[in-house]
Design a protein around this motif. Structure first.
Motif: not given
Length: 331
Positions: A29-47
């Motif tokens: 898991v890279s920092e890019d993965d971490a950022q992508a995960f944070r972004l995915w979580c914040t896109q929609n509360r359902a995520h």
């Protein structure tokens, strides 16, 4: 209270959440993965909710194993400090639980890391509950059922070769434009020139049903010919014989129906889990031996839960993520 119907978007989010659970334990898991995960979580509360539910299911079912794996993860991080930075954003407890989930999902609640990798490698695949139609060329057509993975090996005007990695498909040749079709599955070979047949590969068993025309089935030194209405099952070291088949039950999925004729409840649950997001978990062997005579719409599979509760008197426990525990009712 009316139960909320899960939409296609809901199911997609659930699959994405499960994929994140697997991905985050890839040990790369890279920092890019971490950022992508944070972004995915914040896109929609359902995520974020879907991901949280996955963790909650794990916590409810395997708390002791989580503690053990957490201790192991901490010891590993002490040896390889580089992993700490990558996982810090998740928190120790989440990382530890995800570490175990990726390789040993509790009760097969979602695909393991190896299964996900295999799925990415397939030329064509369908998700839980999804069906898909393919035109391989002008003379060969494929209808893929739920949870199916398929590779294409040869595709010309005169020959089509495929490998069914898992799942189920109905394959039909154009009777006016004959061309050879060959399907590899479970160490065997199924071939036809002018035919329509259903092939299913689940667990370690392959089942071939000829619906029209004639189909050749081979495995190692064994060979058999199936005429319309015949079925043959094989697995490693066990090659069956052609038998009469209930073709309407075999092809019911094409009409988005599941038909069970005096089938053990344990087998019904296994089949329903191929189509329904989440998982039905049968916690009683005695209950699992009950025979079922029923048909269900693939689009209304929660009717199965109601049947098990009302007809067989089972205790039903609903958990997050579509997980349902089924137990024999106590007196």
């Amino acid at each position: 209270m009316n139960k909320k119907t899960m939409t296609a978007d809901d199911m997609a989010i659930q699959r994405e959440a499960q994929a994140w659970v697997v991905r985050l334990d890839s040990r790369a898991v890279s920092e890019d993965d971490a950022q992508a995960f944070r972004l995915w979580c914040t896109q929609n509360r359902a995520h974020a909710t879907a991901f949280s539910e996955a963790r909650n299911v794990w916590s409810a079912m395997r708390p002791a194993a989580m503690q053990v794996k957490y201790a192991e993860a901490r010891r590993q991080d002490a040896v390889a400090g580089a992993h700490k930075g990558r996982r810090a954003f998740l928190g120790g407890a989440v990382a530890a639980s995800v570490a175990y989930l990726a390789f040993r999902p509790p009760m097969d609640l979602w695909p393991s890391l190896g299964e996900v990798a295999a799925g990415f490698a397939a030329d064509y695949q369908t998700a839980t509950g999804e069906q898909r139609t393919l035109a391989m060329n002008d003379s060969v057509f494929v209808q893929m059922n739920t949870q199916t993975r398929l590779n294409v090996q040869v595709n010309t005007n005169s020959e089509t070769g495929m490998e069914l990695l898992s799942g189920e498909a109905e394959i039909q040749t154009d009777f006016n434009m004959p061309g050879k079709v060959t399907v590899l599955a479970g160490g065997g070979v199924v071939s036809a020139l002018q035919a329509r047949f259903n092939i299913r590969y689940t667990g370690n068993k392959v089942c071939v049903t000829c619906l029209q025309g004639r189909v050749q089935v081979g495995q190692a030194i064994h060979r058999a010919t199936l005429d319309a209405g015949q079925q043959l099952t094989y697995r490693d070291g066990d090659f069956g014989v052609p038998q009469a088949a209930n073709t309407s039950s075999v092809t019911a999925w094409r009409k988005r129906m599941l038909v069970f004729n005096q089938v053990a409840l344990s087998e019904v649950v296994t089949e329903v889990n191929r189509y329904r997001p989440g998982k039905l978990i049968l916690r009683s062997e005695e209950l699992g031996r009950s025979k079922v005579q029923a048909s269900f719409s693939i689009d209304r599979l929660d009717d199965v839960i109601a049947l098990i509760r009302d007809a067989y008197g089972a205790d039903v426990t609903q958990l997050p993520g579509g997980i349902v525990l089924l137990r024999k009712a106590t007196a």
